[in-house]
Design a protein around this motif. Structure first.
Motif, PDB file in Angstrom:
ATOM      1  N   VAL A   1       0.844  -1.190   0.000  1.00 53.36           N
ATOM      2  CA  VAL A   1       0.000   0.000   0.000  1.00 53.36           C
ATOM      3  C   VAL A   1       0.885   1.248   0.000  1.00 53.36           C
ATOM      4  O   VAL A   1       2.030   1.212   0.448  1.00 53.36           O
ATOM      5  N   ASP A   2       0.328   2.328  -0.508  1.00 54.42           N
ATOM      6  CA  ASP A   2       1.032   3.610  -0.502  1.00 54.42           C
ATOM      7  C   ASP A   2       0.480   4.430   0.659  1.00 54.42           C
ATOM      8  O   ASP A   2      -0.663   4.887   0.623  1.00 54.42           O
ATOM      9  N   LEU A   3       1.281   4.607   1.687  1.00 53.49           N
ATOM     10  CA  LEU A   3       0.836   5.357   2.865  1.00 53.49           C
ATOM     11  C   LEU A   3       1.000   6.859   2.700  1.00 53.49           C
ATOM     12  O   LEU A   3       0.547   7.635   3.550  1.00 53.49           O
ATOM     13  N   ASN A   4       1.612   7.265   1.598  1.00 52.52           N
ATOM     14  CA  ASN A   4       1.832   8.692   1.344  1.00 52.52           C
ATOM     15  C   ASN A   4       0.607   9.282   0.651  1.00 52.52           C
ATOM     16  O   ASN A   4       0.580   9.488  -0.560  1.00 52.52           O
ATOM     17  N   GLY A   5      -0.435   9.519   1.424  1.00 52.43           N
ATOM     18  CA  GLY A   5      -1.675  10.044   0.874  1.00 52.43           C
ATOM     19  C   GLY A   5      -2.516  10.663   1.964  1.00 52.43           C
ATOM     20  O   GLY A   5      -2.010  11.063   3.021  1.00 52.43           O
ATOM     21  N   SER A   6      -3.822  10.724   1.730  1.00 53.79           N
ATOM     22  CA  SER A   6      -4.759  11.310   2.687  1.00 53.79           C
ATOM     23  C   SER A   6      -6.144  10.742   2.422  1.00 53.79           C
ATOM     24  O   SER A   6      -6.394  10.171   1.350  1.00 53.79           O
TER      25      SER A   6
ATOM     26  N   VAL B   1     -15.408   5.344   2.147  1.00 54.07           N
ATOM     27  CA  VAL B   1     -14.167   5.366   2.915  1.00 54.07           C
ATOM     28  C   VAL B   1     -13.029   5.037   1.952  1.00 54.07           C
ATOM     29  O   VAL B   1     -12.992   3.954   1.375  1.00 54.07           O
ATOM     30  N   SER B   2     -12.136   5.977   1.751  1.00 53.85           N
ATOM     31  CA  SER B   2     -11.098   5.772   0.738  1.00 53.85           C
ATOM     32  C   SER B   2      -9.812   6.477   1.127  1.00 53.85           C
ATOM     33  O   SER B   2      -9.802   7.387   1.964  1.00 53.85           O
ATOM     34  N   TRP B   3      -8.716   6.042   0.491  1.00 50.60           N
ATOM     35  CA  TRP B   3      -7.388   6.602   0.735  1.00 50.60           C
ATOM     36  C   TRP B   3      -6.800   7.028  -0.599  1.00 50.60           C
ATOM     37  O   TRP B   3      -6.599   6.209  -1.487  1.00 50.60           O
TER      38      TRP B   3
ATOM     39  N   ALA C   1      -2.846   8.709  10.263  1.00 48.11           N
ATOM     40  CA  ALA C   1      -3.937   9.667  10.122  1.00 48.11           C
ATOM     41  C   ALA C   1      -5.322   9.024  10.089  1.00 48.11           C
ATOM     42  O   ALA C   1      -6.323   9.734   9.992  1.00 48.11           O
ATOM     43  N   ILE C   2      -5.393   7.700  10.188  1.00 49.06           N
ATOM     44  CA  ILE C   2      -6.685   7.032  10.046  1.00 49.06           C
ATOM     45  C   ILE C   2      -6.795   5.892  11.063  1.00 49.06           C
ATOM     46  O   ILE C   2      -5.810   5.220  11.376  1.00 49.06           O
ATOM     47  N   LYS C   3      -7.982   5.725  11.612  1.00 51.75           N
ATOM     48  CA  LYS C   3      -8.207   4.666  12.590  1.00 51.75           C
ATOM     49  C   LYS C   3      -8.136   3.301  11.915  1.00 51.75           C
ATOM     50  O   LYS C   3      -8.438   3.163  10.734  1.00 51.75           O
ATOM     51  N   LEU C   4      -7.789   2.287  12.702  1.00 53.60           N
ATOM     52  CA  LEU C   4      -7.616   0.934  12.165  1.00 53.60           C
ATOM     53  C   LEU C   4      -8.883   0.434  11.472  1.00 53.60           C
ATOM     54  O   LEU C   4      -8.816  -0.097  10.364  1.00 53.60           O
ATOM     55  N   ASN C   5     -10.043   0.598  12.099  1.00 49.83           N
ATOM     56  CA  ASN C   5     -11.278   0.084  11.506  1.00 49.83           C
ATOM     57  C   ASN C   5     -11.557   0.732  10.161  1.00 49.83           C
ATOM     58  O   ASN C   5     -11.935   0.062   9.189  1.00 49.83           O
ATOM     59  N   ASP C   6     -11.365   2.049  10.069  1.00 52.57           N
ATOM     60  CA  ASP C   6     -11.562   2.750   8.794  1.00 52.57           C
ATOM     61  C   ASP C   6     -10.541   2.279   7.761  1.00 52.57           C
ATOM     62  O   ASP C   6     -10.866   2.096   6.582  1.00 52.57           O
ATOM     63  N   TRP C   7      -9.305   2.069   8.195  1.00 54.09           N
ATOM     64  CA  TRP C   7      -8.254   1.636   7.274  1.00 54.09           C
ATOM     65  C   TRP C   7      -8.555   0.259   6.686  1.00 54.09           C
ATOM     66  O   TRP C   7      -8.338   0.011   5.505  1.00 54.09           O
TER      67      TRP C   7
END
Length: 328
Positions: A173-178, A185-187, A252-258
């Protein structure tokens, strides 16, 4: 620090709409699979694209439709996403895109313009042409829709049903985002990056296929991380053990949302342990977080581990997600 325990994760995943909406797939596949006798496509067990042998390569043919809520609430984002999701489908199978066509239905001129602007932006960003399509501009249309089909080509193919017992499960995964769209629910790990950066990281998947470092992969879909991995294992006729604490995620994001997040760049691969280091290095060289998060097992269960506690997420002897299982 995790914000949710295993029991809560299991309940959340099993009831997540992005996963539940996969249930009707089996009935459609069973009815239409007999038509494959008329062509030269290979058997499909949950693949992100149809695989068609062509000369000494493979054509990859995929399609996807945007959720109605996203089109209505964020038409520009829906246009961009329609390109991204189909492009990802091709790369996830070890291919490279050739071109796309679309079917757009919208009687609202302003809405339609935003959708088309989003499609144009997605094409420019990912360097794939929209070659044609079909438009329903009828003013009486109440519910808009957007679907995109894509053609790609691969030298070697990554399938969604070839995970083998003993394989490492590698999540990239690319963690460099928002956080992305508001409707789902998206990244968003695409915005702010150049086309060259996006294509270099996507090209890791064809390289893995061509180097024969893996033969099984899947794009993280709207079923979320655990949902997609479970479908991957179900399609492969296998089970798996997944370490929740090993899943890379942004702060920046909770585990459940992630775990439910739709990823602009997210792939699960089944890799023989002797190749895992090479695969992880290919991703890390492009600033992608890749980690071994579990193992493929022989049994029919998807087991989650957290803080040395193990619990069953799915037991395919009694549970079905898509109901499509490879028995090879």
């Amino acid at each position: 620090m995790n914000d949710i325990n295993l029991d809560q994760i299991i309940k959340s995943v099993r009831n997540y709409i992005g996963l539940v909406r996969k249930h009707p797939i089996k009935a459609v596949v069973e009815k239409l699979s007999t038509t494959c006798q008329y062509g030269n496509s290979l058997p499909n067990f949950g693949d992100d694209a149809a695989v068609i042998p062509f000369k000494d390569e493979y054509l990859l043919f995929a399609t996807d439709g945007m959720m109605t809520g996203l089109i209505i609430n964020e038409p520009y984002a829906a246009g961009k996403a329609s390109v991204m999701v189909t492009v990802n489908d091709i790369y996830s199978m070890g291919g490279r895109p050739i071109g796309m066509v679309n079917v757009l239905a919208s009687g609202d001129e302003k809405q339609r313009a935003l959708i088309v602007d989003g499609i144009k932006k997605g094409c420019q960003k990912l360097q794939v042409p929209m070659l044609g399509g079909h438009l329903h501009p009828d003013p009486e249309l109440v519910t808009p829709s957007l679907s995109v089909a894509i053609l790609g080509v691969a030298k070697k193919v990554l399938r969604s049903h070839l995970a083998k017992q003993g394989d490492d499960l590698i999540l990239a995964v690319d963690l460099n985002g928002s956080p992305g769209c508001h409707s789902v629910v998206s990244w968003d790990a695409n915005s702010g990056k150049t086309s060259e950066e996006l294509l270099e990281r996507l090209d890791i998947l064809p390289l893995i296929a061509e180097k024969e470092l893996s033969c099984a992969a899947k794009d993280i879909s709207n079923a979320g991380i655990l949902g997609t991995i479970s479908i991957f294992l179900e399609n492969s006729g296998k089970g798996g053990c997944i370490d929740i604490d090993a899943i890379p995620r942004p702060s920046a994001i909770k585990l459940n949302d992630w775990l439910h997040c739709f990823q602009s760049f997210g792939f699960i691969l089944a890799v023989s342990p002797e190749n895992s280091k090479k695969v992880i290095e290919l991703f890390s060289n492009q600033d992608i977080d890749a980690n071994i998060i579990g193992k493929v097992t022989k049994n029919d269960q998807v087991v989650l581990e957290q803080n040395k506690v193990s619990k069953i997420l799915f037991d395919f002897k009694t549970d079905e997600i898509t109901g499509i299982r490879y028995k090879g």
